[in-house]
Design a protein around this motif. Sequence first.
Motif, PDB file in Angstrom:
ATOM      1  N   LYS A  21       0.804  -1.401  -0.040  1.00 38.22           N
ATOM      2  CA  LYS A  21       0.137   0.040  -0.034  1.00 38.22           C
ATOM      3  C   LYS A  21       0.820   1.374  -0.029  1.00 38.22           C
ATOM      4  O   LYS A  21       0.167   2.511   0.022  1.00 38.22           O
ATOM      5  N   GLY A  22       2.145   1.132  -0.165  1.00 39.70           N
ATOM      6  CA  GLY A  22       2.958   2.347   0.318  1.00 39.70           C
ATOM      7  C   GLY A  22       3.916   2.496  -1.229  1.00 39.70           C
ATOM      8  O   GLY A  22       4.108   1.570  -1.848  1.00 39.70           O
ATOM      9  N   ARG A  23       4.345   3.714  -1.456  1.00 40.29           N
ATOM     10  CA  ARG A  23       5.146   4.299  -2.642  1.00 40.29           C
ATOM     11  C   ARG A  23       6.375   4.926  -1.786  1.00 40.29           C
ATOM     12  O   ARG A  23       6.525   5.141  -0.763  1.00 40.29           O
ATOM     13  N   PHE A  24       7.291   5.047  -2.776  1.00 42.28           N
ATOM     14  CA  PHE A  24       8.506   5.709  -2.393  1.00 42.28           C
ATOM     15  C   PHE A  24       8.677   7.274  -2.970  1.00 42.28           C
ATOM     16  O   PHE A  24       8.019   7.545  -3.910  1.00 42.28           O
ATOM     17  N   LEU A  25       9.187   8.090  -2.119  1.00 40.35           N
ATOM     18  CA  LEU A  25       9.280   9.669  -2.368  1.00 40.35           C
ATOM     19  C   LEU A  25      10.791   9.618  -2.740  1.00 40.35           C
ATOM     20  O   LEU A  25      11.704   9.322  -1.949  1.00 40.35           O
ATOM     21  N   SER A  37       9.841  13.476  -6.645  1.00 44.11           N
ATOM     22  CA  SER A  37       9.449  12.394  -7.450  1.00 44.11           C
ATOM     23  C   SER A  37       8.670  11.527  -6.492  1.00 44.11           C
ATOM     24  O   SER A  37       8.786  11.414  -5.269  1.00 44.11           O
ATOM     25  N   VAL A  38       7.788  10.814  -7.313  1.00 47.51           N
ATOM     26  CA  VAL A  38       6.966   9.807  -6.440  1.00 47.51           C
ATOM     27  C   VAL A  38       6.989   8.389  -7.297  1.00 47.51           C
ATOM     28  O   VAL A  38       6.793   8.397  -8.400  1.00 47.51           O
ATOM     29  N   SER A  39       7.004   7.295  -6.686  1.00 53.16           N
ATOM     30  CA  SER A  39       6.700   5.923  -7.387  1.00 53.16           C
ATOM     31  C   SER A  39       5.183   5.794  -7.693  1.00 53.16           C
ATOM     32  O   SER A  39       4.477   6.354  -6.986  1.00 53.16           O
ATOM     33  N   ASP A  40       5.173   4.999  -8.761  1.00 46.88           N
ATOM     34  CA  ASP A  40       3.617   4.690  -9.181  1.00 46.88           C
ATOM     35  C   ASP A  40       3.131   3.581  -8.014  1.00 46.88           C
ATOM     36  O   ASP A  40       4.062   3.143  -7.269  1.00 46.88           O
ATOM     37  N   ALA A  76       6.044   5.024   1.878  1.00 46.34           N
ATOM     38  CA  ALA A  76       6.486   3.917   2.914  1.00 46.34           C
ATOM     39  C   ALA A  76       7.901   4.576   3.101  1.00 46.34           C
ATOM     40  O   ALA A  76       8.539   4.230   4.238  1.00 46.34           O
ATOM     41  N   ALA A  77       8.683   5.000   2.194  1.00 45.46           N
ATOM     42  CA  ALA A  77      10.026   5.474   2.680  1.00 45.46           C
ATOM     43  C   ALA A  77      10.470   6.532   1.499  1.00 45.46           C
ATOM     44  O   ALA A  77      10.056   6.645   0.637  1.00 45.46           O
ATOM     45  N   LEU A  78      11.518   7.241   1.931  1.00 43.57           N
ATOM     46  CA  LEU A  78      12.407   8.227   1.224  1.00 43.57           C
ATOM     47  C   LEU A  78      13.490   7.622   0.566  1.00 43.57           C
ATOM     48  O   LEU A  78      14.165   6.880   0.977  1.00 43.57           O
ATOM     49  N   VAL A  79      13.600   8.010  -0.676  1.00 42.19           N
ATOM     50  CA  VAL A  79      15.073   7.651  -1.384  1.00 42.19           C
ATOM     51  C   VAL A  79      15.873   9.045  -1.877  1.00 42.19           C
ATOM     52  O   VAL A  79      15.222   9.960  -2.591  1.00 42.19           O
ATOM     53  N   ALA A 148      15.696  15.180 -12.055  1.00 43.95           N
ATOM     54  CA  ALA A 148      16.919  14.710 -11.430  1.00 43.95           C
ATOM     55  C   ALA A 148      16.243  13.752 -10.337  1.00 43.95           C
ATOM     56  O   ALA A 148      16.603  12.790 -10.020  1.00 43.95           O
ATOM     57  N   ALA A 149      15.087  14.286  -9.597  1.00 40.75           N
ATOM     58  CA  ALA A 149      14.654  13.515  -8.555  1.00 40.75           C
ATOM     59  C   ALA A 149      13.970  12.264  -9.400  1.00 40.75           C
ATOM     60  O   ALA A 149      14.072  11.162  -8.587  1.00 40.75           O
ATOM     61  N   ILE A 150      13.358  12.435 -10.449  1.00 41.44           N
ATOM     62  CA  ILE A 150      12.902  10.994 -11.238  1.00 41.44           C
ATOM     63  C   ILE A 150      14.197  10.327 -11.372  1.00 41.44           C
ATOM     64  O   ILE A 150      14.149   8.838 -11.160  1.00 41.44           O
ATOM     65  N   GLY A 151      15.270  10.652 -11.813  1.00 42.43           N
ATOM     66  CA  GLY A 151      16.512   9.913 -11.894  1.00 42.43           C
ATOM     67  C   GLY A 151      17.063   9.133 -11.141  1.00 42.43           C
ATOM     68  O   GLY A 151      17.114   8.038 -10.960  1.00 42.43           O
TER      69      GLY A 151
END
Length: 177
Positions: A21-25, A37-40, A76-79, A148-151
Motif C-alpha cells: 500500500k506504500g510508495r517511495f518519494l 518525485s514519487v513512485s507509481d 513507505a520511505a524516502l530515497v 533529477a529526482a525522477i532519475g
Amino acid sequence: MRYMKPASLFQELVKSKALQKGRFLGLDVGDKYVGVSVSDEHNKIALPGSVLLRKKEMIDLMATDFQCLISELSIAALVVGYPFDRQRSSPDAVQVNLLIDDLCASGKLEGVKYTYWDECFTSKSVELLVQRLELHPVRSKTILDKFAAIGILQGYLDFVNRNERLRAMKEDSADEA
C-alpha cells in the motif's frame, strides 16, 4: 527518521508488507530547492512531483510538506539522492546531510525510513536534455530539479526490482531442484 541501506530498506518494506500500500518519494537536494518525485502504485516507475523551496528558516514548513505528502500518497520511505564521491567530500553532500539533519531535528518525521541513492550525473543528464528546449531559466531549473529526482528514484526502483526478480528466480530454481 531512520537511515537504512538501500537493499535492506526494500527487503524490510517487502517483509512488513508496507509496499503493498506504500510508495517511495525521491528527493534531489540542492542548496535552494528540493526536487520531488514519487513512485507509481506498483513501485516500478518514478513520476514527477513538485519542487520545494529550501531555506533553513522554513525547515518546519518543509517537514510539514513532507508529512502531507507521506500521508496523501501513502509513502513507505524516502530515497534521497546523494553524491557519492570517495575521493573527497563535496559541497552537494554537505547540503544533503544538512537537510536530513534539519528534518530529523524537526521531530515531524519520526519513524520515516530513508536511504541514500547515488545521484551521480542525474542533474547533468537532465541538464543536457533540457538545455535544447531553450526554456526560461526559472522553468528550466524547476524541470531540472523534478527530473533529477525522477532519475534518482528510478535508479533505485530499477535496482531493487531487478534484485527482487533475481531473488524470486533463485527461489524458483531451488524449489525445482
